[in-house]
Scaffold this motif. Structure first.
Motif, PDB file in Angstrom:
ATOM      1  N   ALA A 375       4.773   2.326  -2.036  1.00  9.14           N
ATOM      2  CA  ALA A 375       3.507   1.380  -1.935  1.00  9.14           C
ATOM      3  C   ALA A 375       2.939   1.071  -3.444  1.00  9.14           C
ATOM      4  CB  ALA A 375       2.275   2.089  -0.943  1.00  9.14           C
ATOM      5  N   TYR A 397       1.283   4.194   2.071  1.00 13.86           N
ATOM      6  CA  TYR A 397       0.162   3.027   2.219  1.00 13.86           C
ATOM      7  C   TYR A 397      -0.958   3.366   2.599  1.00 13.86           C
ATOM      8  CZ  TYR A 397       4.709   0.205   1.780  1.00 13.86           C
ATOM      9  OH  TYR A 397       5.640  -0.256   1.191  1.00 13.86           O
ATOM     10  N   GLY A 401      -2.528  -2.428   3.042  1.00 12.89           N
ATOM     11  CA  GLY A 401      -1.163  -2.468   2.453  1.00 12.89           C
ATOM     12  C   GLY A 401      -0.049  -2.948   3.426  1.00 12.89           C
TER      13      GLY A 401
END
Length: 431
Positions: A375, A397, A401
């Motif tokens: 991420a 994440y 996201g």
């Protein structure tokens, strides 16, 4: 088997040894007929998911093993490996050699790994694996030949050195041990045999081994050999050094190595089958499903077109709730979604959140079968723990996201977090 790991200055110098690693894994981890060490079926594997393989869903979430793989991420795991649920009896023998007498006592060597290994499995399996180590020979078991005579070095295959050593172990232990009582074997070698782990890691597992010698009428098909000691980056014995044994035993349960023969690390510190040095870590939710540690109602299959939403609870937390959402992308690949926090075995998590990883069941052990989707690419990571590859440490994440796979028409979006530390995720499939 495992590879050495120390991002603080030794990785590049030691990566050249990994080419031998791949050869070794492919040579010794081939599936075999059931080893027959104990009565009963092999380990419980992936639970059936209602509708996961029906024509309406299109794709199955229990990806089959690749046709040319010997140890893959596919399900079900081939027969020949040790069970990974219920009670597992692990025979543990401490051995030394005429040219390298035992360093300390055999009981001290045993205590480096137990009870912590058993506790690690109990936490990681939510109590579904009752790992019982036994050391019926409470002394160093002396081999009849020198360590040097076996010709063991990094990358050594089963023939001829390990076959000779395993035969000698069986002969020496036979008057004292009934091998039929055990599911797997751990051989803890005196640490002064071979080089220090900081220089070369010799620890290796021969799993599902068709060519294993027999003892008490059963093949010694799942055996882990543990050498030397890991250090903590300061020259001292690492408090978490015992995790080399959960890694090696992972192979006896049918789990592949996650790194590549060229030294690439696609999984980071998120799974003990990738890195077992440094701060504590668990295994991926996919591995827990593969090992039978997750129940059917803890796994969701996002195979239908359209939008689907899921609430996922932290993987390291015991109890119910969804622990894994799997999104198939093809008949051999897909995305595993899980929540990782500082709970259970995951003390090394420095950025809790939703971890998304891509599986490829066509990739063999040592070919990077799982890739963590980062991420925060090129961030340098959030950990400074010694012996931990930092870049993927902050891969999880957070709310807002998302991950896009345009080739397969997929989007995975983290839509929010609940007060208990779980996350909500939406999976969108265009087809």
């Amino acid at each position: 088997m495992r590879r050495p790991r120390n991002p603080r200055g030794r990785i590049s110098a030691r990566r050249t040894a990994l080419a031998a690693t791949a050869t070794l894994v492919l040579a010794v981890c081939a599936p075999a007929a059931s080893n027959g060490a104990r009565a009963g079926p092999p380990a419980a594997r992936a639970p059936a998911l209602p509708g996961s393989a029906t024509p309406d869903d299109g794709l199955s979430c229990t990806l089959a093993p690749g046709p040319d793989t010997r140890m893959s991420e596919g399900m079900p795991t081939a027969p020949g490996y040790s069970r990974s649920t219920g009670t597992v009896h692990a025979l543990t023998l401490m051995i030394d050699f005429p040219d390298t007498p035992g360093e300390g006592t055999a009981r001290q060597r045993f205590a480096e790994f137990f009870p912590r290994t058993a506790q690690w499995f109990a936490r990681g399996s939510y109590g579904r694996l009752d790992y019982r180590p036994a050391a019926p020979v409470d002394r160093w078991l002396r081999m009849p030949h020198t360590f040097r005579s076996y010709g063991i070095e990094r990358g050594s295959t089963f023939e001829p050195g390990y076959r000779k050593l395993l035969r000698d172990i069986a002969r020496a232990a036979d008057p004292l041990v009934d091998f039929r009582r055990y599911d797997l074997v751990n051989v803890l070698i005196t640490p002064n045999a071979g080089p220090p782990a900081a220089h070369t890691v010799l620890s290796v597992t021969f799993a599902g081994n068709r060519e294993a010698p027999r003892a008490d009428g059963v093949p010694l098909a799942n055996v882990s050999f543990i050498y030397s000691r890991q250090d903590d980056g300061t020259g001292s014995f690492a408090a978490n050094g015992y995790r080399v044994l959960p890694h090696e035993n992972g192979h006896t349960f049918g789990l592949p190595d996650l790194y590549t023969a060229q030294g690439a690390d696609h999984a980071g510190h998120w799974d003990v089958m990738s890195e077992d040095w440094g701060a504590g870590n668990d295994v991926f939710a996919w591995h827990k499903w593969k090992l039978g540690w997750l129940t059917e109602d803890q796994v969701e299959c996002a195979a239908r077109p359209g939008d689907s939403t899921y609430a996922i609870s932290p993987l390291g937390r015991p109890g119910g709730g969804t622990k894994l959402v799997f999104v198939p992308a093809s008949d051999s690949a897909g995305y595993a979604i899980e929540v990782r926090t500082n709970e259970g075995n995951d003390e090394g998590v420095c950025r809790p959140g939703v971890l998304i990883s891509r599986l490829d069941t066509r990739a063999d052990s040592g070919e990077g079968p799982i890739t963590v989707m980062d991420a925060t690419p090129d961030s340098g990571g959030c950990t400074r723990q010694p012996n931990v590859h930092p870049e993927l440490s902050d891969a999880a994440y957070r709310s807002g996201g998302h991950l896009d796979d345009r080739e397969h028409g997929l989007r995975i979006t983290v839509t929010g977090q609940d007060a208990g530390g779980g996350y909500r995720v939406k999976v969108t499939r265009s087809a």
